[in-house]
Scaffold this active site. Sequence first.
Site, PDB file in Angstrom:
ATOM      1  N   HIS A  17       0.953  -1.560   0.474  1.00 37.86           N
ATOM      2  CA  HIS A  17       0.591  -0.040   0.055  1.00 37.86           C
ATOM      3  C   HIS A  17       0.613   1.654   0.443  1.00 37.86           C
ATOM      4  O   HIS A  17       0.676   2.547  -0.659  1.00 37.86           O
ATOM      5  CB  HIS A  17      -0.845  -0.155   0.920  1.00 37.86           C
ATOM      6  CG  HIS A  17      -2.226  -0.539   1.442  1.00 37.86           C
ATOM      7  ND1 HIS A  17      -2.420  -1.481   2.427  1.00 37.86           N
ATOM      8  CD2 HIS A  17      -2.876  -1.642   0.747  1.00 37.86           C
ATOM      9  CE1 HIS A  17      -2.844  -2.583   2.357  1.00 37.86           C
ATOM     10  NE2 HIS A  17      -3.877  -2.483   0.978  1.00 37.86           N
ATOM     11  N   LYS A  41     -17.268  -6.769   9.268  1.00 38.90           N
ATOM     12  CA  LYS A  41     -16.025  -6.919   8.903  1.00 38.90           C
ATOM     13  C   LYS A  41     -15.656  -7.382  10.358  1.00 38.90           C
ATOM     14  O   LYS A  41     -15.850  -6.480  10.561  1.00 38.90           O
ATOM     15  CB  LYS A  41     -15.879  -6.286   7.590  1.00 38.90           C
ATOM     16  CG  LYS A  41     -14.151  -6.578   7.090  1.00 38.90           C
ATOM     17  CD  LYS A  41     -13.229  -6.457   6.124  1.00 38.90           C
ATOM     18  CE  LYS A  41     -12.716  -6.984   6.151  1.00 38.90           C
ATOM     19  NZ  LYS A  41     -11.369  -5.647   4.677  1.00 38.90           N
ATOM     20  N   ARG A  90      -1.731  -6.605  -7.641  1.00 35.73           N
ATOM     21  CA  ARG A  90      -0.310  -8.080  -7.525  1.00 35.73           C
ATOM     22  C   ARG A  90       0.051  -8.546  -8.180  1.00 35.73           C
ATOM     23  O   ARG A  90       1.036  -9.161  -8.462  1.00 35.73           O
ATOM     24  CB  ARG A  90      -0.795  -8.015  -5.535  1.00 35.73           C
ATOM     25  CG  ARG A  90      -0.811  -7.157  -4.884  1.00 35.73           C
ATOM     26  CD  ARG A  90      -0.726  -7.770  -3.432  1.00 35.73           C
ATOM     27  NE  ARG A  90      -1.991  -8.127  -3.762  1.00 35.73           N
ATOM     28  CZ  ARG A  90      -3.215  -8.378  -2.302  1.00 35.73           C
ATOM     29  NH1 ARG A  90      -2.928  -9.090  -1.795  1.00 35.73           N
ATOM     30  NH2 ARG A  90      -4.091  -9.326  -2.978  1.00 35.73           N
ATOM     31  N   SER A 127      -2.818  -7.417   3.212  1.00 35.62           N
ATOM     32  CA  SER A 127      -2.839  -7.402   5.071  1.00 35.62           C
ATOM     33  C   SER A 127      -3.303  -8.801   5.378  1.00 35.62           C
ATOM     34  O   SER A 127      -3.051  -8.780   6.895  1.00 35.62           O
ATOM     35  CB  SER A 127      -3.751  -6.103   5.044  1.00 35.62           C
ATOM     36  OG  SER A 127      -3.851  -5.173   4.542  1.00 35.62           O
TER      37      SER A 127
END
Length: 150
Positions: A17, A41, A90, A127
Site C-alpha cells: 500500500h 467485517k 499484485r 493485509s
Amino acid sequence: MRRAIFPGSFDPITLGHFDIIKRGVHLFDEIIVAIGINAEKKYMFSLDQRKAFIEEAFKDEPKVKVVTYKGMTVDFCKEIDANFILRGLRNPADFEFEKAIAHTNRKLTKIETVFLLTAASTSFISSSIVRDVIRNNGNFSILVPESVKI
C-alpha cells in the site's frame, strides 16, 4: 485538481500500500487514503489505529490525506470531488477482480480507475498475510511501514 482516492480497509497498511501511495503522489495533486467502514467485517486493528498508522507513515507528505467513509466508493468520490480511484495490482487475480469493479464504476459515473502494479519486492504482501504473521507472533515489521505498531 487531480484528486484520487485510494480506498481500502488497511487492516493494517502494508509496504505494498505504502509503495502505491508514494508512487501515486507523483501522478496526482492529492491522494485521499479512504478507509472504508464495513460494520459486518471484523478487523484486527481499530479504525483509529488504522488511520493513525497511515497518518504517521505520511506525516511528511502534504499531498496525502487520510479519511474514513461509509457506502459506495463512487458516491464518496463525488462527495469529495475526486475524479480518480487509485488501485494497486499484485497479480492477475487482482486485475480480474479490480477490472470488474472499475467497469461498474465507469458505468455508474465518469470516475476513472488508475491501476499501478505493485513493486516486485512487495507483490506478495497482503493485509491478510500480515495479520496471520501477527497472530502467530512472527516478524511482521518487514511487511509494514514503521508506523504500524502493536
